[in-house]
Design a protein around this motif. Structure first.
Motif, PDB file in Angstrom:
ATOM      1  N   ILE A   1       5.573   6.727  -0.613  1.00 43.19           N
ATOM      2  CA  ILE A   1       5.578   7.004  -2.054  1.00 43.19           C
ATOM      3  C   ILE A   1       6.259   5.846  -2.764  1.00 43.19           C
ATOM      4  N   LEU A   2       5.646   5.399  -3.839  1.00 39.36           N
ATOM      5  CA  LEU A   2       6.148   4.237  -4.548  1.00 39.36           C
ATOM      6  C   LEU A   2       6.099   4.505  -6.049  1.00 39.36           C
ATOM      7  N   ILE A   3       7.216   4.229  -6.731  1.00 40.44           N
ATOM      8  CA  ILE A   3       7.283   4.313  -8.188  1.00 40.44           C
ATOM      9  C   ILE A   3       7.240   2.899  -8.747  1.00 40.44           C
TER      10      ILE A   3
ATOM     11  N   ARG B   1       0.852  -1.188   0.000  1.00 38.57           N
ATOM     12  CA  ARG B   1       0.000   0.000   0.000  1.00 38.57           C
ATOM     13  C   ARG B   1       0.885   1.235   0.000  1.00 38.57           C
ATOM     14  N   ALA B   2       0.339   2.368  -0.493  1.00 40.19           N
ATOM     15  CA  ALA B   2       1.112   3.606  -0.538  1.00 40.19           C
ATOM     16  C   ALA B   2       0.164   4.795  -0.563  1.00 40.19           C
TER      17      ALA B   2
ATOM     18  N   GLY C   1      13.808   7.938   0.520  1.00 42.90           N
ATOM     19  CA  GLY C   1      12.840   6.991   1.059  1.00 42.90           C
ATOM     20  C   GLY C   1      11.675   6.714   0.135  1.00 42.90           C
ATOM     21  N   ILE C   2      11.897   6.846  -1.162  1.00 48.42           N
ATOM     22  CA  ILE C   2      10.861   6.550  -2.151  1.00 48.42           C
ATOM     23  C   ILE C   2      11.117   5.148  -2.686  1.00 48.42           C
ATOM     24  N   GLY C   3      10.127   4.292  -2.622  1.00 48.00           N
ATOM     25  CA  GLY C   3      10.276   2.933  -3.111  1.00 48.00           C
ATOM     26  C   GLY C   3      10.176   2.866  -4.628  1.00 48.00           C
ATOM     27  N   ILE C   4      10.820   1.879  -5.224  1.00 52.51           N
ATOM     28  CA  ILE C   4      10.727   1.692  -6.666  1.00 52.51           C
ATOM     29  C   ILE C   4      10.640   0.201  -6.977  1.00 52.51           C
TER      30      ILE C   4
ATOM     31  N   ALA D   1       7.356  14.338  -9.900  1.00 52.41           N
ATOM     32  CA  ALA D   1       6.179  14.319  -9.031  1.00 52.41           C
ATOM     33  C   ALA D   1       6.476  13.581  -7.738  1.00 52.41           C
ATOM     34  N   ALA D   2       7.184  12.444  -7.827  1.00 52.58           N
ATOM     35  CA  ALA D   2       7.524  11.682  -6.617  1.00 52.58           C
ATOM     36  C   ALA D   2       8.469  12.473  -5.720  1.00 52.58           C
TER      37      ALA D   2
END
Length: 466
Positions: free
Chosen positions: A41-43, A13-14, A82-85, A28-29
């Motif tokens: 936040i997830l890319i 979930r994000a 800390g942005i997931g990808i 945007a992220a």
């Protein structure tokens, strides 16, 4: 246990999922992270490389840049923030359940979703003979340009197909490598929606001087090959043009596949319709970049814009809107307002703003003015004292974004419309003098003012505050 990506970030979930890691989605992220430090936040991207500076791909193809020069940001920037990808393809979207599915079978819940899936190169028609031969290529992705660089050492001639900026730039790139280049254009000139005959002829003369064989009103009928390898093309006029490379530069199509069969308004290949806040018809789903079809203020048509400038501005606007951060009217108009594009062919700079091909047939109050010479051309369209279209071809680039601002802010240009047709008019000085005069006289209405804020409070920031 919740699923995690390679960085240990929970991915079931994000607060914000961004589909695509082109410049619109990536910005945007990053900017959403600035606005909401604690948001998840997830890319999600099918690409296996970091975000790149796509306008530089032509220079990369010409051998003027190397791979490391293409990076838009330092590799791993998103991890540091800390942005997931996740390097997977999103295959199914369920707007009613706020959920996407990946091709590995995972499902991820989102609070907000940004579709930044970009565009695909338009291939040659399915029924065109020889379209699948080796040596028939498109140039759009990093992989395409890597393939081109590997081929260049073994080819001496090429045919380029298409009638737009991309085709022109591709023909020039190949000529830079000393290939014999034949350029086939189906119409009578370049980009009839943006350039009139005078501007097109001026550009084509400049390109011909580089030794490129340009053939107008010429269309491919098929590709001829030997043992599955391209050896030439046949035109509809039954003319054979020998070549070892065929490049289809006939445009792009917005990658709308994920949104099709949902409640989002999709015109297949032409983008996802959005409003001035980049919202689609589906709640909490936004679109930005080459997949977003925005309304043109001059023509009222919805079209996707593939230019880098709009991708950057829309990425920033999407982040602000999703996070509930106030956005000025000028920033919003920069992202979704009037069209603007600038490019360069050898010594000539081209700037297009608004809708320069409008005429009295489109609106009885349109006035068209032109001025030019052997190496210079300018065209403007004026309605009720306001600029609605601008076209310039010249050795010295005009202040392109300032021109866009004239159109976006509906500034009365009656006193300078003739000067806009000249090469030496300093538009930036005009703006400066106008503001100084307004401040001195108290005529604040003479200075463009922001319109009402287009954003609203949003759960991402509300959640952070709580």
């Amino acid at each position: 246990m919740p699923a995690k990506d390679l960085q240990g970030i929970t991915t079931d979930r994000a607060d914000l999922i961004v589909i695509g890691n082109g410049i619109a989605g990536y910005i945007a992220a990053l900017e959403t992270r600035q606005y909401a430090p604690g948001a998840r936040i997830l890319i999600v991207t099918k690409q296996n490389h970091p975000t790149i500076n796509t306008p530089a791909l032509k220079q990369f193809g010409a051998g003027q840049l190397e791979l490391e020069h293409l990076l838009a940001y330092s590799a791993g920037t998103e991890r540091q923030l800390g942005i997931g990808i996740i390097h997977q393809r999103a295959v199914t979207l369920e707007p009613s359940r706020h959920r996407i599915w990946l091709d590995d079978g995972r499902a991820i819940q989102y609070q907000n979703l940004l579709l930044a899936t970009g565009a695909r190169a338009t291939p040659l028609p399915q029924d065109l003979p020889g379209r699948s031969f080796d040596g028939v290529i498109t140039l759009h992705t990093l992989g395409d340009y890597l393939d081109l660089r590997r081929r260049l050492a073994t080819v001496s001639s090429a045919v380029v197909i298409g009638g737009g900026y991309h085709a022109a730039e591709t023909a020039i790139l190949l000529r830079h490598h000393r290939l014999k280049v034949t350029w086939l254009i189906r119409g009578r000139g370049l980009l009839p929606r943006q350039l009139d005959t005078t501007a097109s002829d001026l550009l084509l003369r400049q390109i011909r001087r580089q030794g490129i064989d340009i053939r107008l009103e010429s269309e491919i009928a098929g590709v001829v090959g030997r043992l599955g390898v391209a050896a030439g093309v046949i035109t509809l006029a039954n003319e054979f043009i020998p070549c070892e490379l065929v490049v289809a530069a006939i445009g792009t199509q917005a990658d709308t596949a994920l949104a099709e069969r949902t409640s989002i308004a999709v015109k297949s290949g032409h983008g996802l319709r959005v409003n001035e806040r980049l919202q689609t018809l589906a709640r909490d789903i936004y679109a930005a970049g080459a997949v977003a079809a925005v309304r043109d203020p001059q023509t009222s048509q919805f079209d996707a814009r593939g230019q880098w400038y709009f991708a950057v501005q829309q990425g920033r606007l999407a982040a602000a809107v999703i996070a509930g951060v106030p956005v000025s009217s000028s920033a919003a108009m920069g992202a979704v307002g009037n069209f603007w594009h600038a490019t360069q062919f050898d010594k000539l700079h081209v700037v297009v703003a608004g809708a320069p091909m409008l005429s009295e047939r489109d609106h009885p109050d349109n006035e068209t003015f032109t001025n030019g010479s052997a190496a210079f051309y300018r065209r403007i369209v004026v309605r009720h004292g306001h600029l609605v279209g601008y076209l310039s071809v010249s050795a010295d680039p005009p202040a392109g974004l300032t021109i866009k601002r004239l159109i976006d802010e509906r500034i009365n240009i009656e006193e300078i419309k003739r000067q806009l047709l000249t090469e030496d008019f300093d538009l930036r000085s005009f703006f400066t003098e106008r503001r100084l005069h307004a401040l001195g006289t108290g005529e604040i209405s003479a200075v463009p003012q922001p319109v009402a804020d287009i954003t609203r409070a949003h759960p991402i920031l509300d959640q952070q505050a709580g």
